[in-house]
Design a protein around this motif. Sequence first.
Motif, short mmCIF file in Angstrom:
data_model
loop_
_atom_site.label_atom_id
_atom_site.label_comp_id
_atom_site.label_asym_id
_atom_site.label_seq_id
_atom_site.Cartn_x
_atom_site.Cartn_y
_atom_site.Cartn_z
N LYS A 362 0.82 -1.21 0.00
CA LYS A 362 0.00 0.00 0.00
C LYS A 362 0.85 1.26 0.00
O LYS A 362 0.65 2.19 0.79
CB LYS A 362 -0.95 -0.02 1.20
N LEU A 363 1.83 1.30 -0.90
CA LEU A 363 2.73 2.43 -1.00
C LEU A 363 2.08 3.58 -1.76
O LEU A 363 1.14 3.37 -2.54
CB LEU A 363 4.03 2.01 -1.70
N SER A 364 2.55 4.77 -1.57
CA SER A 364 2.03 5.94 -2.27
C SER A 364 2.36 5.85 -3.76
O SER A 364 3.46 5.44 -4.16
CB SER A 364 2.65 7.21 -1.69
N VAL A 365 1.39 6.25 -4.58
CA VAL A 365 1.57 6.20 -6.04
C VAL A 365 1.60 7.59 -6.65
O VAL A 365 1.65 7.72 -7.88
CB VAL A 365 0.45 5.36 -6.69
N GLU A 366 1.58 8.63 -5.84
CA GLU A 366 1.48 9.99 -6.36
C GLU A 366 2.62 10.36 -7.30
O GLU A 366 2.43 11.09 -8.27
CB GLU A 366 1.42 10.98 -5.19
N ALA A 367 3.82 9.88 -7.02
CA ALA A 367 4.98 10.25 -7.83
C ALA A 367 5.17 9.36 -9.06
O ALA A 367 6.09 9.59 -9.85
CB ALA A 367 6.24 10.23 -6.97
N LEU A 368 4.32 8.37 -9.21
CA LEU A 368 4.48 7.44 -10.33
C LEU A 368 3.87 8.00 -11.61
O LEU A 368 2.92 8.78 -11.56
CB LEU A 368 3.83 6.10 -9.99
N PRO A 369 4.40 7.60 -12.78
CA PRO A 369 3.81 8.04 -14.05
C PRO A 369 2.36 7.57 -14.17
O PRO A 369 1.97 6.55 -13.59
CB PRO A 369 4.70 7.36 -15.10
N GLU A 370 1.57 8.32 -14.95
CA GLU A 370 0.16 7.99 -15.11
C GLU A 370 -0.03 6.59 -15.68
O GLU A 370 -0.97 5.88 -15.32
CB GLU A 370 -0.53 9.02 -16.00
N SER A 371 0.85 6.16 -16.58
CA SER A 371 0.71 4.83 -17.18
C SER A 371 0.83 3.74 -16.12
O SER A 371 0.12 2.73 -16.17
CB SER A 371 1.77 4.61 -18.27
N ILE A 372 1.70 3.94 -15.14
CA ILE A 372 1.85 2.96 -14.07
C ILE A 372 0.65 3.01 -13.14
O ILE A 372 0.13 1.98 -12.70
CB ILE A 372 3.15 3.21 -13.27
N ARG A 373 0.16 4.23 -12.85
CA ARG A 373 -1.02 4.35 -11.99
C ARG A 373 -2.25 3.70 -12.64
O ARG A 373 -3.10 3.13 -11.96
CB ARG A 373 -1.29 5.82 -11.68
N PHE A 374 -2.32 3.79 -13.99
CA PHE A 374 -3.41 3.12 -14.71
C PHE A 374 -3.34 1.61 -14.49
O PHE A 374 -4.37 0.96 -14.23
CB PHE A 374 -3.33 3.43 -16.20
#
Length: 393
Positions: A362-374
């Motif tokens: 359950k790590l933060s995803v805010e700094a990840l690229p949108e493609s990875i968040r998708f």
Amino acid sequence: MPWTVRLEGGPRRVNHAAVAVNEKIFSFGGYCTGDDYKLKRPMDVHVLNTVNYRWNAVKNPERSSPQYNLVPYQRYGHTAVVQNDLVFIWGGRNDEAACNVLFCFDTTNHMWSKPKVGGEIPGARDGHSACVINNCMYVFGGYEEDTDQFSQDVHVLDLKTMEWKYLKTKGEPPSYRDFHSATPIGKYMYIFGGRGNQLGPHHSRDEVYCDQIVFLDTRTQTWHRPTVTGFRPVGRRSHSAFTYKGNLFIFGGFNGISQMHYNDLLRYDPENCRWSVVRPRGHGPCARRRQSCCVIGDRVFLFGGTSPHPDMNLHSTANQQRENYPGLEPIESPLMDHNDLFVLDFAPSLKTMAITNVIEHKLSVEALPESIRFEIRAMTLPNSVTKPLNNAG
């Protein structure tokens, strides 16, 4: 190899039939506790997009459409095989009768047809198996409606000429059975498991569950029983079977003698005739039967099936009460039908492993690229085809 995806909310189905076509999985029919399977209503079709893990239902034609009478009626215990972009549905039953009409579903336009067939058409049945080898659909076993008994016969449909024939095989065939698996590897059809009976073709309470693997050489039409080594699997029915890189894999199933459901993953190496246990990492499916498994690339998609309900207190109490009345058979545990989807990745990429770690911890995803968040949203967002059960199914 890890289990990388676990999602709820897909089609809640038991004894359905599914095939993989390109990057999609098509699931046909099946049983769901509480639904009516006496009326002949059109079979439902659900499609899984394996890129974003979304399920969608194919819309059934209106009664006024010519397509309406070409759709098979809703059923369970049928088979589905794929040839190019066409899926052939055969056999199965509802609560009234079994069927032996061949149906065809075109995955490119979602249109149904009833191909004209000839030759020696097999009798209606359910719990049989079917697989395609060299442009022919091989049907083995099942429980025949007209004769009211198990089968050990092989029937072949040439998918080019649409002619059926009864195959006169050599060697000792697998015993009479239903709800086994038939898996093609090269020119061979491998039969494993299933429910049989000590009385041969006739059904009684004296069930048997074969743990021996048998294969048919379709070139010589001869059955073979290899001498196997390694781990010896428990005989079972209603399991899943699939192939990956020339090996046969078995998942789950049920043994009616021990009243046990399984969630083990077993591998059979046909080159060395050896069984072994596979232990994937991650959170896998609970013990179950009558689920479906489809392979696309390096990933296995497992969905549906039924399991003992988590609240076993009622079942235990009921059987304790029955012990006071000699002659009453123990009752099988109440079952819960599943609407979940699991993905097993045989060769996960570094990106997939990183994403599963982000999800697990359950790590933060805010700094990840949108493609990875998708991708993370796709791997964690439940489907909405069906809703969760609030009580026993």
